[in-house]
Design a protein around this motif. Sequence first.
Motif, mmCIF file in Angstrom:
data_model
loop_
_atom_site.group_PDB
_atom_site.id
_atom_site.type_symbol
_atom_site.label_atom_id
_atom_site.label_comp_id
_atom_site.label_asym_id
_atom_site.label_seq_id
_atom_site.Cartn_x
_atom_site.Cartn_y
_atom_site.Cartn_z
ATOM 1 N N MET A 113 18.419 75.808 16.651
ATOM 2 C CA MET A 113 18.764 76.698 17.758
ATOM 3 C C MET A 113 17.593 76.833 18.732
ATOM 4 S SD MET A 113 20.322 80.559 17.436
ATOM 5 C CE MET A 113 19.123 80.932 16.138
ATOM 6 N N LEU A 114 16.391 77.009 18.191
ATOM 7 C CA LEU A 114 15.208 77.131 19.039
ATOM 8 C C LEU A 114 14.928 75.828 19.771
ATOM 9 C CD1 LEU A 114 12.678 78.644 20.011
ATOM 10 C CD2 LEU A 114 11.511 77.835 17.937
ATOM 11 N N ASP A 115 15.068 74.708 19.073
ATOM 12 C CA ASP A 115 14.792 73.418 19.701
ATOM 13 C C ASP A 115 15.724 73.170 20.878
ATOM 14 O OD1 ASP A 115 13.283 70.793 19.490
ATOM 15 O OD2 ASP A 115 15.349 70.066 19.401
ATOM 16 N N GLU A 116 16.988 73.516 20.709
ATOM 17 C CA GLU A 116 17.945 73.352 21.806
ATOM 18 C C GLU A 116 17.533 74.195 23.012
ATOM 19 O OE1 GLU A 116 22.750 73.915 22.753
ATOM 20 O OE2 GLU A 116 21.952 74.283 20.739
ATOM 21 N N ALA A 117 17.082 75.423 22.753
ATOM 22 C CA ALA A 117 16.661 76.302 23.849
ATOM 23 C C ALA A 117 15.406 75.767 24.530
ATOM 24 C CB ALA A 117 16.419 77.714 23.319
ATOM 25 N N LEU A 118 14.466 75.225 23.752
ATOM 26 C CA LEU A 118 13.240 74.675 24.330
ATOM 27 C C LEU A 118 13.536 73.435 25.169
ATOM 28 C CD1 LEU A 118 10.767 75.026 21.311
ATOM 29 C CD2 LEU A 118 10.727 76.336 23.443
ATOM 30 N N VAL A 119 14.422 72.578 24.670
ATOM 31 C CA VAL A 119 14.795 71.379 25.427
ATOM 32 C C VAL A 119 15.472 71.776 26.737
ATOM 33 C CG1 VAL A 119 16.318 69.369 25.451
ATOM 34 C CG2 VAL A 119 14.946 69.864 23.427
ATOM 35 N N THR A 120 16.354 72.767 26.666
ATOM 36 C CA THR A 120 17.034 73.236 27.872
ATOM 37 C C THR A 120 16.035 73.804 28.869
ATOM 38 O OG1 THR A 120 19.068 73.736 26.658
ATOM 39 C CG2 THR A 120 18.750 74.851 28.768
ATOM 40 N N ARG A 121 15.084 74.601 28.371
ATOM 41 C CA ARG A 121 14.079 75.175 29.267
ATOM 42 C C ARG A 121 13.252 74.085 29.929
ATOM 43 N NH1 ARG A 121 9.331 78.801 26.800
ATOM 44 N NH2 ARG A 121 8.469 76.719 26.451
ATOM 45 N N LYS A 134 16.710 81.508 38.243
ATOM 46 C CA LYS A 134 17.113 80.445 37.323
ATOM 47 C C LYS A 134 16.059 80.228 36.239
ATOM 48 C CE LYS A 134 19.883 77.955 40.772
ATOM 49 N NZ LYS A 134 20.033 76.692 41.543
ATOM 50 N N VAL A 135 14.802 80.333 36.623
ATOM 51 C CA VAL A 135 13.724 80.226 35.639
ATOM 52 C C VAL A 135 13.865 81.323 34.585
ATOM 53 C CG1 VAL A 135 11.234 80.484 35.309
ATOM 54 C CG2 VAL A 135 12.098 79.083 37.186
ATOM 55 N N MET A 136 14.175 82.523 35.040
ATOM 56 C CA MET A 136 14.319 83.645 34.122
ATOM 57 C C MET A 136 15.441 83.399 33.120
ATOM 58 S SD MET A 136 13.010 86.539 33.305
ATOM 59 C CE MET A 136 12.019 86.853 34.774
ATOM 60 N N VAL A 137 16.527 82.794 33.563
ATOM 61 C CA VAL A 137 17.671 82.542 32.680
ATOM 62 C C VAL A 137 17.279 81.628 31.521
ATOM 63 C CG1 VAL A 137 19.927 81.414 32.527
ATOM 64 C CG2 VAL A 137 19.442 82.966 34.421
ATOM 65 N N VAL A 138 16.579 80.522 31.805
ATOM 66 C CA VAL A 138 16.234 79.587 30.732
ATOM 67 C C VAL A 138 15.150 80.168 29.830
ATOM 68 C CG1 VAL A 138 16.984 77.549 31.976
ATOM 69 C CG2 VAL A 138 14.628 78.326 32.260
ATOM 70 N N ARG A 139 14.304 81.019 30.365
ATOM 71 C CA ARG A 139 13.300 81.672 29.524
ATOM 72 C C ARG A 139 13.961 82.686 28.588
ATOM 73 N NH1 ARG A 139 8.403 80.238 30.277
ATOM 74 N NH2 ARG A 139 7.618 79.355 32.225
ATOM 75 N N ILE A 140 14.924 83.407 29.087
ATOM 76 C CA ILE A 140 15.654 84.353 28.244
ATOM 77 C C ILE A 140 16.384 83.606 27.128
ATOM 78 C CG2 ILE A 140 17.616 85.943 28.219
ATOM 79 C CD1 ILE A 140 16.715 86.944 30.951
ATOM 80 N N GLY A 141 16.820 82.372 27.410
ATOM 81 C CA GLY A 141 17.480 81.575 26.385
ATOM 82 C C GLY A 141 16.585 81.318 25.188
ATOM 83 N N VAL A 142 15.307 81.028 25.432
ATOM 84 C CA VAL A 142 14.357 80.816 24.336
ATOM 85 C C VAL A 142 14.110 82.126 23.595
ATOM 86 C CG1 VAL A 142 12.000 80.124 23.747
ATOM 87 C CG2 VAL A 142 13.262 78.870 25.505
ATOM 88 N N ARG A 143 13.940 83.204 24.338
ATOM 89 C CA ARG A 143 13.718 84.499 23.688
ATOM 90 C C ARG A 143 14.916 84.896 22.835
ATOM 91 N NH1 ARG A 143 12.581 89.747 27.299
ATOM 92 N NH2 ARG A 143 14.783 89.455 27.792
ATOM 93 N N SER A 144 16.110 84.629 23.318
ATOM 94 C CA SER A 144 17.315 84.970 22.560
ATOM 95 C C SER A 144 17.387 84.179 21.258
ATOM 96 C CB SER A 144 18.562 84.703 23.408
ATOM 97 O OG SER A 144 18.580 85.530 24.559
ATOM 98 N N ALA A 145 16.963 82.913 21.299
ATOM 99 C CA ALA A 145 16.934 82.106 20.076
ATOM 100 C C ALA A 145 15.960 82.705 19.070
ATOM 101 C CB ALA A 145 16.546 80.668 20.405
ATOM 102 N N ASN A 146 14.819 83.169 19.541
ATOM 103 C CA ASN A 146 13.850 83.805 18.649
ATOM 104 C C ASN A 146 14.393 85.116 18.081
ATOM 105 O OD1 ASN A 146 11.708 81.948 18.675
ATOM 106 N ND2 ASN A 146 10.960 82.722 20.629
ATOM 107 N N ASP A 147 15.030 85.908 18.922
ATOM 108 C CA ASP A 147 15.595 87.180 18.453
ATOM 109 C C ASP A 147 16.655 86.943 17.381
ATOM 110 O OD1 ASP A 147 13.956 88.563 20.169
ATOM 111 O OD2 ASP A 147 15.499 88.906 21.695
ATOM 112 N N ALA A 148 17.499 85.932 17.609
ATOM 113 C CA ALA A 148 18.530 85.611 16.621
ATOM 114 C C ALA A 148 17.897 85.110 15.328
ATOM 115 C CB ALA A 148 19.489 84.562 17.187
ATOM 116 N N GLY A 149 16.823 84.324 15.459
ATOM 117 C CA GLY A 149 16.129 83.823 14.281
ATOM 118 C C GLY A 149 15.517 84.942 13.456
ATOM 119 N N ILE A 150 15.003 85.957 14.122
ATOM 120 C CA ILE A 150 14.431 87.102 13.406
ATOM 121 C C ILE A 150 15.481 87.746 12.510
ATOM 122 C CG2 ILE A 150 13.514 89.442 13.697
ATOM 123 C CD1 ILE A 150 12.066 88.441 16.209
#
Length: 303
Positions: A209-217, A246-262
């Motif tokens: 999940m995190l890798d997908e978000a990082l690749v997207t960012r 738009k930058v904020m959207v992809v950054r939030i995507g990575v943060r959301s992956a981390n929050d879900a991982g927690i």
Amino acid sequence: MPLTPSRIARLDHIAPRLRALFAAIAMVTLAGVATSPASAQFGGRGGFAQAFQPDIMQRDVTLMTSSLGLEEWQRPIVEALLQDYMSNFNTGVEALKDRMKVASEDAGKIAKSNGGDAVLEKIMAPLNSWRTEKAQMLDKFMSDLKSQLGPQQLERWPSFERALRRERLLPDGDLSGESVDLFAVLTRMQLTPAEQDAVKQPLAAYELMLDEALVTRTSSMAVLDRELSDAMTSMNYERGADIQDKVMVVRIGVRSANDAGIELLAAALGDRGDEFRTRALEAGYPDVFRPHPVMILMQQAYA
């Protein structure tokens, strides 16, 4: 989009940042500086500053060794590949600085007749070209490394790529919670063998999940960097504001992956779930969850 009062206020806030970024680019050609606070504020760390940073470093050899299970005889080969990469990278950076210096001098000559648009376009052209060259250098290194691996090591390649992306890209977050390393949090907890087994499946799910978000960012930022260059060239502050959204959207995507991982990992750890969640939130959101030093002193004083 209509210019509402709030949007006008946001444009007024961003316009000086664009001008500051232009000034920072010019300074790089003179001082060789590899960072730009203005670019970090406007587009994030993934753009201007990273152009001057290698994608592979000496520290990554340890990651390659552990992730791929490199044999002793393979390490000198990897070291040689890395040395060749760094030599080409450093040569490319010096050439970029020279090209930007020349472009800056040429831009100064045409500024009087053509204005700011032509000046920015002239200065940004070498940087945009270098980004492509830099990506090709990384691709070549990875291809050369992969060619040295055996069948069992090649099976580990996807996992290694994900680990390398985390190593390279996770620290580039600008938002709270965007750069937290949950793997490091788990390591510091010194899990028992039973706990390691318990988190194995959710950790694998989080890794993907995190890798997908990082690749997207990363892919999105590559496009947005180009769009930012165009906005700078035309001094289009409204367009710059849209890019920032738009930058904020992809950054939030990575943060959301981390929050879900927690939450995934906390649930898997049972009795130690709260401990993990607290450690992870303190690491990702220190301003909110980590006790302020003054409060700690006050608590000690009244203890």
